[in-house]
Design a protein around this motif. Sequence first.
Motif, PDB file in Angstrom:
ATOM      1  N   MET A   1       0.839  -1.176   0.000  1.00  0.00           N
ATOM      2  CA  MET A   1       0.000   0.000   0.000  1.00  0.00           C
ATOM      3  C   MET A   1       0.887   1.243   0.000  1.00  0.00           C
ATOM      4  SD  MET A   1      -2.705   1.198   2.905  1.00  0.00           S
ATOM      5  CE  MET A   1      -4.322   0.837   2.298  1.00  0.00           C
ATOM      6  N   ALA A   2       0.577   2.186  -0.870  1.00  0.00           N
ATOM      7  CA  ALA A   2       1.359   3.417  -0.978  1.00  0.00           C
ATOM      8  C   ALA A   2       1.032   4.361   0.172  1.00  0.00           C
ATOM      9  CB  ALA A   2       1.077   4.093  -2.299  1.00  0.00           C
ATOM     10  N   LYS A   3       2.030   5.078   0.599  1.00  0.00           N
ATOM     11  CA  LYS A   3       1.808   6.059   1.658  1.00  0.00           C
ATOM     12  C   LYS A   3       1.301   7.351   1.036  1.00  0.00           C
ATOM     13  CE  LYS A   3       5.026   4.451   5.076  1.00  0.00           C
ATOM     14  NZ  LYS A   3       6.083   4.816   6.008  1.00  0.00           N
ATOM     15  N   TYR A   4       0.432   8.013   1.767  1.00  0.00           N
ATOM     16  CA  TYR A   4      -0.136   9.280   1.299  1.00  0.00           C
ATOM     17  C   TYR A   4       0.755  10.423   1.764  1.00  0.00           C
ATOM     18  CZ  TYR A   4      -3.390  13.051   0.419  1.00  0.00           C
ATOM     19  OH  TYR A   4      -3.983  14.212  -0.045  1.00  0.00           O
ATOM     20  N   ASP A   5       1.035  11.334   0.869  1.00  0.00           N
ATOM     21  CA  ASP A   5       1.846  12.506   1.195  1.00  0.00           C
ATOM     22  C   ASP A   5       0.910  13.638   1.643  1.00  0.00           C
ATOM     23  OD1 ASP A   5       3.587  14.600   1.414  1.00  0.00           O
ATOM     24  OD2 ASP A   5       4.211  14.584  -0.688  1.00  0.00           O
ATOM     25  N   PHE A   6       0.796  13.833   2.949  1.00  0.00           N
ATOM     26  CA  PHE A   6      -0.125  14.822   3.498  1.00  0.00           C
ATOM     27  C   PHE A   6       0.282  16.258   3.179  1.00  0.00           C
ATOM     28  CE2 PHE A   6      -1.251  11.137   6.023  1.00  0.00           C
ATOM     29  CZ  PHE A   6      -2.638  11.206   5.993  1.00  0.00           C
ATOM     30  N   SER A   7       1.496  16.468   2.744  1.00  0.00           N
ATOM     31  CA  SER A   7       1.912  17.826   2.399  1.00  0.00           C
ATOM     32  C   SER A   7       1.175  18.335   1.159  1.00  0.00           C
ATOM     33  CB  SER A   7       3.423  17.888   2.172  1.00  0.00           C
ATOM     34  OG  SER A   7       3.780  17.162   1.011  1.00  0.00           O
ATOM     35  N   GLN A   8       0.563  17.430   0.407  1.00  0.00           N
ATOM     36  CA  GLN A   8      -0.180  17.817  -0.792  1.00  0.00           C
ATOM     37  C   GLN A   8      -1.685  17.926  -0.533  1.00  0.00           C
ATOM     38  OE1 GLN A   8       0.838  15.142  -3.931  1.00  0.00           O
ATOM     39  NE2 GLN A   8       3.013  15.522  -3.745  1.00  0.00           N
ATOM     40  N   ALA A   9      -2.098  17.684   0.682  1.00  0.00           N
ATOM     41  CA  ALA A   9      -3.520  17.729   1.025  1.00  0.00           C
ATOM     42  C   ALA A   9      -4.026  19.162   1.019  1.00  0.00           C
ATOM     43  CB  ALA A   9      -3.747  17.113   2.403  1.00  0.00           C
TER      44      ALA A   9
END
Length: 84
Positions: A1-9
Amino acid sequence: MAKYDFSQATAFAPTFVGEFIVDELSARKWTMDKLAEKSKLAEDVLNEVISGKRDLTPEMAAMLEKAMNIPSSLFLNLQEQYSR
């Protein structure tokens, strides 16, 4: 599962109740006159709610619920979220 980059939220922007009403009118192919007639709300009051010049009250939400068969709680929740 890929990790989500919260800096792009991006932050959640609540939907304005007037925008929701306009979208519903469009989807139903209703005019403001028709909504006013069905809801028993004055057209100028509806216009003020839609344009953001007047907050939606519980009484107005109940009238819209009867006219549009959409729970009044939805209208009130949209109003509350946007007003914060």
